[in-house]
Enzyme design. Structure first.
Site, PDB file in Angstrom:
ATOM      1  N   ALA A  42       0.759  -1.231   0.079  1.00  0.00           N
ATOM      2  CA  ALA A  42       0.007   0.077  -0.033  1.00  0.00           C
ATOM      3  C   ALA A  42       0.817   1.189  -0.045  1.00  0.00           C
ATOM      4  O   ALA A  42       1.933   1.378   0.633  1.00  0.00           O
ATOM      5  CB  ALA A  42      -1.069  -0.040   1.209  1.00  0.00           C
ATOM      6  N   PHE A  43       0.557   2.201  -0.918  1.00  0.00           N
ATOM      7  CA  PHE A  43       1.204   3.545  -0.797  1.00  0.00           C
ATOM      8  C   PHE A  43       2.555   3.327  -1.198  1.00  0.00           C
ATOM      9  O   PHE A  43       3.583   4.043  -0.852  1.00  0.00           O
ATOM     10  CB  PHE A  43       1.057   4.411   0.638  1.00  0.00           C
ATOM     11  N   ARG A  44       2.909   2.456  -2.152  1.00  0.00           N
ATOM     12  CA  ARG A  44       4.345   2.127  -2.756  1.00  0.00           C
ATOM     13  C   ARG A  44       5.246   1.580  -1.879  1.00  0.00           C
ATOM     14  O   ARG A  44       6.340   1.907  -1.998  1.00  0.00           O
ATOM     15  CB  ARG A  44       4.533   3.307  -3.417  1.00  0.00           C
ATOM     16  N   LEU A  45       4.703   1.345  -0.574  1.00  0.00           N
ATOM     17  CA  LEU A  45       5.640   0.882   0.455  1.00  0.00           C
ATOM     18  C   LEU A  45       5.658  -0.834   0.230  1.00  0.00           C
ATOM     19  O   LEU A  45       5.296  -1.566   0.832  1.00  0.00           O
ATOM     20  CB  LEU A  45       5.046   1.219   1.758  1.00  0.00           C
TER      21      LEU A  45
END
Length: 180
Positions: free
Chosen positions: A157-160
């Site tokens: 999620a959120f490019r993490l």
């Protein structure tokens, strides 16, 4: 691979293979991975193709599996070696007959004047072999990518994203987590 086989609609064993030409310019294409074990990852090709010639000159490559349905990828880098004649023969003999004939007919990676020329070559090879055995061409074999690095990537999620790299170590594989 089991999860990808269950979720990918087509060719879960499709993998991008990158090589480099004589100037170092990267070249990438999709191939089908045909086997893997503790020795490495195996695919087959015409040895006179661009990838075959590049691997003969510079036996190093990279692979990348991307399974969109799983939001995962695996990147592999390493040295490349030829498979044994016995391995190549066994895999070749397992292929459908027309795929074996196609290996003889295709001058892979070279200019083709028309689709008709390819179909004519297939017809010529079909007639040549008749109903007999279609032996493996001397210019057709396989390569094994022997990994020096394997990286698993899971979408976050959120490019993490989760990234975990494995490198050979004296006691197996060393694991290292990477920033996304």
């Amino acid at each position: 691979m089991r999860e990808a086989t269950a979720s990918e609609p087509n060719d879960p064993n499709a993998v991008a293979v990158a090589t480099a030409d004589e100037t170092g310019l990267p070249d990438v294409r999709m191939v089908l991975l045909k086997s893997w074990d503790e020795r490495g990852f195996v695919f087959y090709t015409n040895l006179e193709s661009r990838k075959g010639e590049q691997l003969a000159a510079n036996p190093k490559a990279a692979m990348c599996f991307h399974w969109k349905s799983l939001a995962r990828q695996i990147r592999i880098r390493g040295n490349v070696e030829a498979v044994s004649d016995e391995e190549a023969d066994a895999y070749y003999d397992s292929r459908p007959r027309m795929s074996r004939i196609g290996a003889w007919a295709s001058r892979q990676s070279r200019p083709l004047e028309s689709r008709f020329a390819l179909e004519k070559a297939v017809a010529t090879e079909t007639a040549r072999f008749g109903t007999g055995k279609v032996p493996r061409p001397p210019f057709w074999s396989g390569f094994r990518l022997v990994p020096v690095q394997i990286e698993f990537w899971n979408n976050g999620a959120f490019r993490l994203h989760d990234r975990i790299r494995f490198t050979p170590h004296e006691n197996g594989w060393q694991k290292q987590r990477l920033y996304p």
